[in-house]
Design an enzyme around this catalytic site. Structure first.
Site, short mmCIF file in Angstrom:
data_model
loop_
_atom_site.label_atom_id
_atom_site.label_comp_id
_atom_site.label_asym_id
_atom_site.label_seq_id
_atom_site.Cartn_x
_atom_site.Cartn_y
_atom_site.Cartn_z
N GLU A 1 17.42 0.62 0.47
CA GLU A 1 17.99 1.10 -0.79
C GLU A 1 19.51 0.95 -0.83
OE1 GLU A 1 14.93 4.34 -2.55
OE2 GLU A 1 15.78 4.85 -0.58
N GLU B 1 7.96 4.79 2.38
CA GLU B 1 7.77 6.20 2.06
C GLU B 1 6.31 6.59 1.86
OE1 GLU B 1 12.08 5.43 1.20
OE2 GLU B 1 10.19 4.35 0.93
#
Length: 274
Positions: free
Chosen positions: A127, A147
Site C-alpha cells: 500500500e 489481509e
C-alpha cells in the site's frame, strides 16, 4: 551523509525504526526494523508520518525515496501489536497534523514519493507502493495483499488504488485470495515501473528522484496535486468507512481473533464466518 534520526522542524525525534538521510533535494527514508523484516508498528507509522511531513514542509526538499534496510522492504503490518487500536478505528497512530504515508486518513505528502522495494513487500508495504508515484523493484521482490488470510481487509487504500491501477479482475485476483506475486507480475499490472537486478533498486530510484528534483518544483507539485483529484473523493470515502464502520465491525468478529492467533502460532487459520 550518514543516516540520522529524522526530525520535523526540530520538534519531533523519530524512532530509530525509521531513518532519514538528506541527499541534496532528495529525502531518503529507510524502514529500519530488519530483525522483524521491517514489520510496520506504531513507531514506524509515526516515524514515516514525521518524514513525510518534513518532505512537505522543507522548501529545500523536492522528492523522497522510501526503501528498506535488511533483507526485505517490509513483511507488512505488525498486526499483533496494532490490532487493539485498529479494532476501534484509532487513526491517532498518525500524529495530529502529520502527513499520512498511505494518504487515506490524513493528508498525503505534497511532493513526489518514490519507493525502492526488495524481498518481501506485503500488505502495508504494497500500500505504500500504491500511494507512491513511482516504484522500482528488485527482481527478487515478492508482493502480497494478504489481509483476507487473517480475517481482515486492507486498511491502507489497496481496495481503492489497486483496482484503479491494475483493473478490476487483476485486483480481485490478489485482494480476494491473498496470493503472492513476483516483480514481473507487478510490472505487468503496472504496480511497478521498472524491475532491476537485486541491489540496484535504490540506486535507480535515487537516479529518477534526482531527475524529478531537477524540474520546476512548483510545476511538479501542481501536476501531482491535479492528478490526485481522480481518486480524491473515493479515497476520502474509503478512509471514513474503514475508520468508522467497516474496519471496527470486521475486527469484532471471531475470524479476526482466529486470524491473529494463527499468525502468532504459525499455523493455518480456520475461519468460520463469524
Amino acid at each position: 551523509m550518514a543516516p540520522t534520526q529524522q526530525t520535523t522542524g526540530g520538534s519531533h525525534t523519530a524512532s530509530a525504526k525509521v531513518l532519514v538521510e538528506q541527499d541534496g533535494p532528495v529525502l531518503r527514508i529507510a524502514l529500519n526494523r530488519p530483525e522483524k523484516a521491517n514489520a510496520v508498528d506504531a513507531d514506524m507509522i509515526t516515524g514515516l508520518s514525521h518524514a513525510f511531513t518534513r518532505l512537505s514542509d522543507d522548501p529545500d526538499l523536492r522528492v523522497a525515496v522510501v526503501h528498506g534496510n535488511g533483507k526485505h522492504f517490509t513483511g507488512g503490518l505488525d498486526l499483533a501489536s496494532l490490532a487493539p487500536r485498529l479494532a476501534v478505528g484509532d487513526d491517532s497512530i498518525i500524529p495530529e497534523g502529520g502527513r499520512d504515508p498511505w494518504g487515506l486518513y490524513r493528508e498525503p505528502a505534497t511532493k513526489p514519493v518514490l519507493t525502492a522495494v526488495h524481498g518481501r513487500c506485503f500488505t502495508a508495504g504494497l500500500e505504500l507502493v500504491l500511494n507512491s508515484e513511482i516504484c522500482i523493484a528488485a527482481d527478487d521482490t515478492v508482493f502480497g495483499q494478504q489481509e483476507v488470510t487473517r480475517g481482515i481487509l486492507a486498511l491502507g487504500g489497496a481496495t481503492i488504488r489497486l483496482p484503479h491501477r491494475v483493473g478490476w479482475g487483476n485486483a480481485m485476483r490478489y485482494l480476494l485470495t491473498g496470493d503472492q506475486f513476483d516483480a514481473r507480475e507487478a510490472w505487468r499490472m503496472g504496480i511497478v515501473q521498472e524491475v532491476v537486478p537485486a541491489g540496484q533498486e535504490l540506486g535507480r530510484a535515487l537516479e529518477l528522484a534526482h531527475r524529478i528534483a531537477a524540474q520546476a518544483p512548483l510545476a511538479v507539485q501542481a501536476t501531482l496535486a491535479d492528478a490526485r483529484t481522480v481518486l480524491a473523493a473515493h479515497i476520502e470515502a474509503s478512509g471514513a468507512s474503514l475508520r468508522d464502520d467497516v474496519g471496527p465491525r470486521l475486527f469484532a468478529t471471531a475470524d479476526v481473533t482466529e486470524g491473529i492467533t494463527s499468525l502468532i502460532e504459525r499455523r493455518p487459520p480456520v475461519f468460520k464466518g463469524i
